[in-house]
Design a protein around this motif. Structure first.
Motif, PDB file in Angstrom:
ATOM      1  N   ASP A  24      40.422  41.741  28.930  1.00  0.00           N
ATOM      2  CA  ASP A  24      39.165  41.500  29.801  1.00  0.00           C
ATOM      3  C   ASP A  24      38.906  40.078  30.007  1.00  0.00           C
ATOM      4  O   ASP A  24      39.105  39.166  29.194  1.00  0.00           O
ATOM      5  N   PRO A  25      38.578  39.667  31.406  1.00  0.00           N
ATOM      6  CA  PRO A  25      38.321  38.323  31.567  1.00  0.00           C
ATOM      7  C   PRO A  25      36.968  37.815  31.062  1.00  0.00           C
ATOM      8  O   PRO A  25      36.147  38.817  30.767  1.00  0.00           O
ATOM      9  N   ASP A  26      36.971  36.546  30.556  1.00  0.00           N
ATOM     10  CA  ASP A  26      36.030  36.010  30.170  1.00  0.00           C
ATOM     11  C   ASP A  26      34.835  35.812  31.211  1.00  0.00           C
ATOM     12  O   ASP A  26      35.011  36.107  32.355  1.00  0.00           O
ATOM     13  N   PRO A  27      33.526  35.761  31.011  1.00  0.00           N
ATOM     14  CA  PRO A  27      32.766  35.769  31.884  1.00  0.00           C
ATOM     15  C   PRO A  27      32.747  34.774  32.935  1.00  0.00           C
ATOM     16  O   PRO A  27      32.692  34.793  34.135  1.00  0.00           O
ATOM     17  N   SER A  28      33.157  33.434  32.398  1.00  0.00           N
ATOM     18  CA  SER A  28      33.215  32.300  33.196  1.00  0.00           C
ATOM     19  C   SER A  28      34.323  32.639  34.521  1.00  0.00           C
ATOM     20  O   SER A  28      34.075  32.624  35.763  1.00  0.00           O
ATOM     21  N   THR A  29      35.344  33.347  34.242  1.00  0.00           N
ATOM     22  CA  THR A  29      36.400  33.895  35.228  1.00  0.00           C
ATOM     23  C   THR A  29      35.805  34.821  36.113  1.00  0.00           C
ATOM     24  O   THR A  29      36.124  34.848  37.463  1.00  0.00           O
ATOM     25  N   LEU A  30      35.178  35.930  35.592  1.00  0.00           N
ATOM     26  CA  LEU A  30      34.240  36.839  36.521  1.00  0.00           C
ATOM     27  C   LEU A  30      33.422  36.302  37.458  1.00  0.00           C
ATOM     28  O   LEU A  30      33.330  36.407  38.464  1.00  0.00           O
TER      29      LEU A  30
END
Length: 455
Positions: free
Chosen positions: A12-18
């Protein structure tokens, strides 16, 4: 509370990536719609006189709006070319290319000599640059939608995919804000002579920012898994037409009413307010500015709402409202008297709220009609083909109908017909299939693991 959907075999992508993906999607479509809104407004206000001079002002306006339509007519070419490439070479590469194409065409329009300087060559080059804009836009939207929806939780797809839908009101807000500011600072003659060019040239700043964001972003997890598992489609366009025709028809029809309603309340309303209600250009632009400002917040709210209620039913109710509202709006404004500006602003706001309830969930709704491996191609084709019969001809038809019948009823009837087509499309479509998404990512993970094991 919404449950997080984990993709088996993928991190799952980290929040910053999303969040970067959300901003990258928004900035690209904001630039796209800034360019289109600047063009639309100047087509309504000045292009008729500068590039299509005629003794009849109506003829000049019709010719200017016909170049507006070119930007929609060229979109299918972008959808075919870039939609296919998005499923074959990747979302990120295509989105960088479309951003550069749209931005370059807009900058060149800002530098283009007018009819008085170079004669008939001016409108010809204008049409060519408008064509290039449309090609870029045709490949932009499908990728912008997938950029966030393939990073985010599938059960919150309505919200994450709405990043691409926030772009139009943001772009429209910036464009009309710039034009309104120029209108206040400059005289009519200054605006006609060079002021309108400033709005086009400012797009260079947006291009630079958009490229900076997109070049830093990774490819989406879904495409990386498709690439690793060697499951990219070889002929995605053919596959969409042969294996998913119902999804394509449903998606095309579902887009028509939102495009036409948006053209009415952000493009044609400028001509209607200035030529038929006797308002100033600044007053008309201000109403659109207010409505667009509200849509910046309404789009993600509508997308999030569609994650919590049935997306199709929300879309369906808004499409019905779109067919009814014009029959209330036009008499309301005509009877307003001294309070006409307030009633116009209220009417535009309500029209754009209805639009947001369709357009906010639209990206997720259309993406969900197609299988995951064909979503870029399918979404792009639906977006661009619908534009030809929706937004492309809407300002032209509005102008022609009003010029012919001199009354609002044919305009309202036209919107009602497009709303009926969208109702049919939504009914023809399907609800989200989260099990399909989960199985797709599981199969990619298995294929990827087998590839690694045989090396």
């Amino acid at each position: 509370m919404t449950r997080t959907t984990h993709r088996p075999g993928q991190q799952d992508p980290d929040p910053s990536t999303l969040h970067r993906a959300f901003v990258a999607s928004l900035t690209g479509t904001a630039l796209e719609w800034y360019d289109f809104a600047v063009y639309s407004a100047t087509a309504a206000l000045v292009f008729g006189r500068l590039f299509f001079p005629s003794a009849n002002p109506l003829t000049s306006t019709l010719l200017a709006f016909s170049t507006y339509a070119v930007g929609y007519l060229s979109r299918p070419l972008g959808g075919f070319v870039f939609g296919r490439l998005g499923d074959v070479i990747g979302r990120k590469k295509v989105l960088v290319t479309t951003l550069v194409l749209i931005g370059t065409a807009t900058l060149l329009i800002g530098l283009l000599p007018t009819y008085s300087a170079i004669g008939p060559a001016a409108p010809v080059v204008l049409v060519l640059l408008r064509f290039a804009q449309g090609v870029g836009v045709g490949g932009e939207w499908g990728g912008a939608v997938l950029l966030t929806s393939e990073f985010g939780d599938t059960r919150r797809r309505g919200f994450w995919a709405s990043a691409a839908q926030v772009g139009p009101p943001v772009g429209n807000l910036m464009a009309n804000g710039v034009l309104a500011g120029l209108g206040v600072m400059l005289s009519e003659s200054q605006f006609l002579a060079w002021g309108w060019r400033v709005a086009f040239l400012l797009s260079g700043v947006l291009v630079a920012f958009g490229l900076w964001i997109r070049l830093k972003l990774e490819e989406t997890p879904v495409f990386k898994a498709m690439e690793a598992a060697h499951s990219r489609p070889e002929a995605p366009i053919r596959e969409v037409f042969t294996t998913q025709p119902r999804a394509l028809v449903a998606s095309i029809l579902s887009r028509i009413a939102p495009d036409v309603l948006y053209a009415m309340f952000t493009v044609f309303i400028l001509t209607y307010a200035t030529d038929h209600l006797g308002m100033s250009r600044g007053s008309a632009l201000t109403t659109v500015l207010i409505g667009s400002g509200l849509q910046v917040f309404l789009m993600p709210l509508a997308g999030a709402l569609s994650d919590r209620v049935n997306r199709r039913k929300l879309y369906l109710g808004a499409a019905v409202a779109a067919g009814i509202w014009p029959f209330i709006f036009f008499p309301m404004v005509a009877a307003a008297g001294h309070g006409r500006w307030f009633m116009l602003a209220l009417g535009v706001i309500v029209g754009l709220v209805i639009h947001a309830l369709m357009y906010g969930p639209q990206a997720a709704f259309i993406a969900e009609q197609f299988s995951p491996r064909l979503r870029y191609t399918g979404s792009s084709l639906a977006y661009t083909l619908a534009g030809v019969v929706g937004g492309a001809i809407a300002p032209l038809l509005f102008t022609a109908l009003l010029g012919t019948f001199h009354t609002w009823q044919p305009l309202a009837a036209y919107i009602a017909v497009t709303a009926a087509l969208t109702v049919a499309g939504v009914l023809l479509g399907r609800d989200a299939d989260h099990a399909e998404d989960a199985e797709f990512t599981r199969s990619l993970a298995r294929a990827e693991a087998q590839t690694v094991a045989t090396r």
